[in-house]
Write a protein that holds these residues in place. Sequence first.
Motif, PDB file in Angstrom:
ATOM      1  N   SER A  50       0.867  -1.191   0.000  1.00 56.47           N
ATOM      2  CA  SER A  50       0.000   0.000   0.000  1.00 56.47           C
ATOM      3  C   SER A  50       0.895   1.230   0.000  1.00 56.47           C
ATOM      4  O   SER A  50       2.107   1.135   0.146  1.00 56.47           O
ATOM      5  CB  SER A  50      -0.826   0.052   1.275  1.00 56.47           C
ATOM      6  OG  SER A  50      -1.732  -0.983   1.334  1.00 56.47           O
ATOM      7  N   ALA A  51       0.259   2.385  -0.061  1.00 52.58           N
ATOM      8  CA  ALA A  51       0.978   3.649   0.135  1.00 52.58           C
ATOM      9  C   ALA A  51       1.323   3.765   1.622  1.00 52.58           C
ATOM     10  O   ALA A  51       0.676   3.141   2.468  1.00 52.58           O
ATOM     11  CB  ALA A  51       0.068   4.792  -0.274  1.00 52.58           C
ATOM     12  N   THR A  79      -2.534   8.274   1.054  1.00 50.42           N
ATOM     13  CA  THR A  79      -3.719   8.338   0.176  1.00 50.42           C
ATOM     14  C   THR A  79      -4.707   9.382   0.700  1.00 50.42           C
ATOM     15  O   THR A  79      -5.304  10.120  -0.087  1.00 50.42           O
ATOM     16  CB  THR A  79      -4.362   6.944   0.008  1.00 50.42           C
ATOM     17  OG1 THR A  79      -3.331   6.008  -0.296  1.00 50.42           O
ATOM     18  CG2 THR A  79      -5.395   6.928  -1.105  1.00 50.42           C
ATOM     19  N   GLU A 102       1.056   4.426  -4.031  1.00 51.87           N
ATOM     20  CA  GLU A 102       1.558   3.047  -4.129  1.00 51.87           C
ATOM     21  C   GLU A 102       2.788   2.998  -5.031  1.00 51.87           C
ATOM     22  O   GLU A 102       3.696   2.188  -4.825  1.00 51.87           O
ATOM     23  CB  GLU A 102       0.463   2.129  -4.692  1.00 51.87           C
ATOM     24  CG  GLU A 102      -0.482   1.518  -3.657  1.00 51.87           C
ATOM     25  CD  GLU A 102      -1.386   2.512  -2.949  1.00 51.87           C
ATOM     26  OE1 GLU A 102      -1.519   3.649  -3.426  1.00 51.87           O
ATOM     27  OE2 GLU A 102      -1.951   2.153  -1.898  1.00 51.87           O
ATOM     28  N   TYR A 127      -3.934  -1.606  -4.983  1.00 51.24           N
ATOM     29  CA  TYR A 127      -4.913  -0.538  -5.188  1.00 51.24           C
ATOM     30  C   TYR A 127      -5.032  -0.027  -6.622  1.00 51.24           C
ATOM     31  O   TYR A 127      -6.105   0.245  -7.094  1.00 51.24           O
ATOM     32  CB  TYR A 127      -4.556   0.602  -4.231  1.00 51.24           C
ATOM     33  CG  TYR A 127      -5.339   1.876  -4.267  1.00 51.24           C
ATOM     34  CD1 TYR A 127      -6.710   1.897  -3.995  1.00 51.24           C
ATOM     35  CD2 TYR A 127      -4.712   3.104  -4.520  1.00 51.24           C
ATOM     36  CE1 TYR A 127      -7.413   3.098  -3.968  1.00 51.24           C
ATOM     37  CE2 TYR A 127      -5.409   4.303  -4.499  1.00 51.24           C
ATOM     38  CZ  TYR A 127      -6.756   4.296  -4.229  1.00 51.24           C
ATOM     39  OH  TYR A 127      -7.439   5.488  -4.200  1.00 51.24           O
ATOM     40  N   ARG A 169     -11.004   2.654  -2.059  1.00 51.11           N
ATOM     41  CA  ARG A 169     -10.204   2.767  -0.839  1.00 51.11           C
ATOM     42  C   ARG A 169     -10.031   1.402  -0.156  1.00 51.11           C
ATOM     43  O   ARG A 169     -10.949   0.603  -0.085  1.00 51.11           O
ATOM     44  CB  ARG A 169     -10.842   3.772   0.130  1.00 51.11           C
ATOM     45  CG  ARG A 169     -10.861   5.207  -0.368  1.00 51.11           C
ATOM     46  CD  ARG A 169      -9.472   5.739  -0.756  1.00 51.11           C
ATOM     47  NE  ARG A 169      -8.458   5.628   0.272  1.00 51.11           N
ATOM     48  CZ  ARG A 169      -8.244   6.521   1.219  1.00 51.11           C
ATOM     49  NH1 ARG A 169      -8.985   7.617   1.266  1.00 51.11           N
ATOM     50  NH2 ARG A 169      -7.281   6.362   2.113  1.00 51.11           N
ATOM     51  N   GLY A 170      -8.837   1.188   0.335  1.00 49.83           N
ATOM     52  CA  GLY A 170      -8.530  -0.096   0.973  1.00 49.83           C
ATOM     53  C   GLY A 170      -8.267  -1.207  -0.041  1.00 49.83           C
ATOM     54  O   GLY A 170      -8.167  -2.383   0.302  1.00 49.83           O
ATOM     55  N   GLY A 171      -8.139  -0.827  -1.327  1.00 49.67           N
ATOM     56  CA  GLY A 171      -8.101  -1.816  -2.403  1.00 49.67           C
ATOM     57  C   GLY A 171      -6.865  -2.689  -2.518  1.00 49.67           C
ATOM     58  O   GLY A 171      -6.853  -3.640  -3.306  1.00 49.67           O
ATOM     59  N   SER A 172      -5.830  -2.411  -1.727  1.00 49.41           N
ATOM     60  CA  SER A 172      -4.628  -3.258  -1.834  1.00 49.41           C
ATOM     61  C   SER A 172      -4.895  -4.700  -1.409  1.00 49.41           C
ATOM     62  O   SER A 172      -4.269  -5.626  -1.932  1.00 49.41           O
ATOM     63  CB  SER A 172      -3.501  -2.694  -0.978  1.00 49.41           C
ATOM     64  OG  SER A 172      -3.166  -1.415  -1.431  1.00 49.41           O
ATOM     65  N   ASP A 173      -5.821  -4.875  -0.478  1.00 49.38           N
ATOM     66  CA  ASP A 173      -6.191  -6.253  -0.084  1.00 49.38           C
ATOM     67  C   ASP A 173      -6.759  -6.985  -1.301  1.00 49.38           C
ATOM     68  O   ASP A 173      -6.465  -8.155  -1.544  1.00 49.38           O
ATOM     69  CB  ASP A 173      -7.300  -6.241   0.984  1.00 49.38           C
ATOM     70  CG  ASP A 173      -6.961  -5.443   2.210  1.00 49.38           C
ATOM     71  OD1 ASP A 173      -5.789  -5.448   2.601  1.00 49.38           O
ATOM     72  OD2 ASP A 173      -7.882  -4.813   2.782  1.00 49.38           O
TER      73      ASP A 173
HETATM   74  N1  ASP Z   1      -3.630   3.300  -0.218  1.00 50.61           N
HETATM   75  C1  ASP Z   1      -5.000   2.922  -0.527  1.00 50.61           C
HETATM   76  C2  ASP Z   1      -5.925   3.487   0.535  1.00 50.61           C
HETATM   77  O1  ASP Z   1      -5.466   4.101   1.494  1.00 50.61           O
HETATM   78  C3  ASP Z   1      -5.174   1.450  -0.677  1.00 50.61           C
HETATM   79  C4  ASP Z   1      -4.904   0.618   0.554  1.00 50.61           C
HETATM   80  O2  ASP Z   1      -4.250   1.083   1.479  1.00 50.61           O
HETATM   81  O3  ASP Z   1      -5.348  -0.540   0.570  1.00 50.61           O
HETATM   82  O4  ASP Z   1      -7.109   3.364   0.392  1.00 50.61           O
END
Ligand code: ASP
Length: 439
Positions: free
Chosen positions: A36-37, A42, A120, A182, A196-200
Amino acid sequence: MLVVKFGGTSVGKPDRMKKIAHLVTEMPGRKIVVLSALSGTTNTLVKIGEALLAIQPATAENEIASLEKHYQSFIHELFESTAYRAIGEEIVSRYFSLFRLLAAGKFDDRSYRELLAQGELISTELFYHHCQEQKINARLLPALHFMSIDENHEPELEKIAERLKPILETMSSASLLITQGYICRNHRNEIDNLKRGGSDYTASLIGAAVRADEIQIWTDIDGMHNNDPRVVKKTIPIAELTFDEASELAYFGAKILHPSTIVPAQKYNVPVRLKNTMDEKAFGTLISEKGTSGQFKAIAAKDGITAINIKSSRMLLAYGFLRRVFEVFEKHKTSIDMISTSEVAVSITIDDSKHLDSIVSDLKTFGTIEVDKNQTIICIVGNKLEEKEGVLKAVFQSLAQVPVRMVSYGGSSNNISLLVDTSQKEKALNLLNEGLFGL
Ligand code: ASP
Ligand code: ADP
Ligand code: MG
């Protein structure tokens, strides 16, 4: 092959980035590391983008300047030698020049998505050079070369797999491949993201595409807890969950996983392990096909829900009525989470209220419409709930003091969903924690 994802807090400090480089080199076999970043990046990029869309360049520049300072001190701690510090400085100055270039041009939605992707890109570039400095045999695997979504924003899993295969073959000498979570390309080949949260979700898509042995999601907590630790004080980690159970929890608000994470992994039966970067010895949570016994497993809550009630004494029992109601939601590309019906009314919840006004105006042809905003879905996940006695009694007894707006039960054997006003959420989660888990 292992796919190992590290979230923002796991890479957010130079020491942690160093620690994860060490951690992945100790893991056996070939690994794809998804990053992730750095934590907070982000969010700051969102602030910069929104300021630029609102034509507030000074606000944007303030945010850019303070983020730049953060990265400058980050690279000074991350890199040890003068040569690598110079590389770090070049990377930071290149990215921040790009931010200023984007800010100076015609800033539209496309530039905004390009800006969001930089978090990222920079974290993986810094991590890659840290590996180089430490003589770790690693390669960068650019996500924008293989990760894509279609016109409905759905990831194209088969195409992702087809593109990845030859790329991985050309990199066969490296046992560590570093890629960005992401970010992706859309059907117009523009830079886009998996929300958002897309790295998972990236990790799970890659895991499914390469049929990995395991997908590991490393974060700042020791696995999926039985309740939301941001709201409830006493929560405990759950050692094992089935794909179905974890999927419901992720979809209904357990922030530890992006809502769609489990879908690709489950499709190809790739186990997902949740681990804690701050406490690597902790077992975490293993998500797989295999179920464990026990009644209640966990509770999650999803905010920002809108309930729509359609009252129609004439039409509800007529066949075809619900179809016509659902067609309105389909027309406005809005998915439905919960439904409950009575003889004269139907209540429906949605989490995306972008098209609410048009939906309500179309629904008015069916009867009287009432809208309740600021609702929360509380999702109670358990094992074969319909086969067990006293399940509903335990839930309703726990919630004796909480007004419940809607209930949905029986749709699947592992979920009871309740709708409450968001102001009741904290109380409801705490009471359920006591009543169902004795915590
Ligand atoms: N950096 C992105 C976010 O903060 C993706 C992630 O962290 O999963 O939403
Ligand atoms: P990352 O940056 O690693 O992706 P996130 O902040 O997205 O991490 O997810 C981890 C956070 O999810 C935890 O710190 C915790 O506060 C929150 N969370 C919400 N519900 C749960 C739950 N049921 N179990 C564990 N963590 C949860
Ligand atoms: Mg996350």
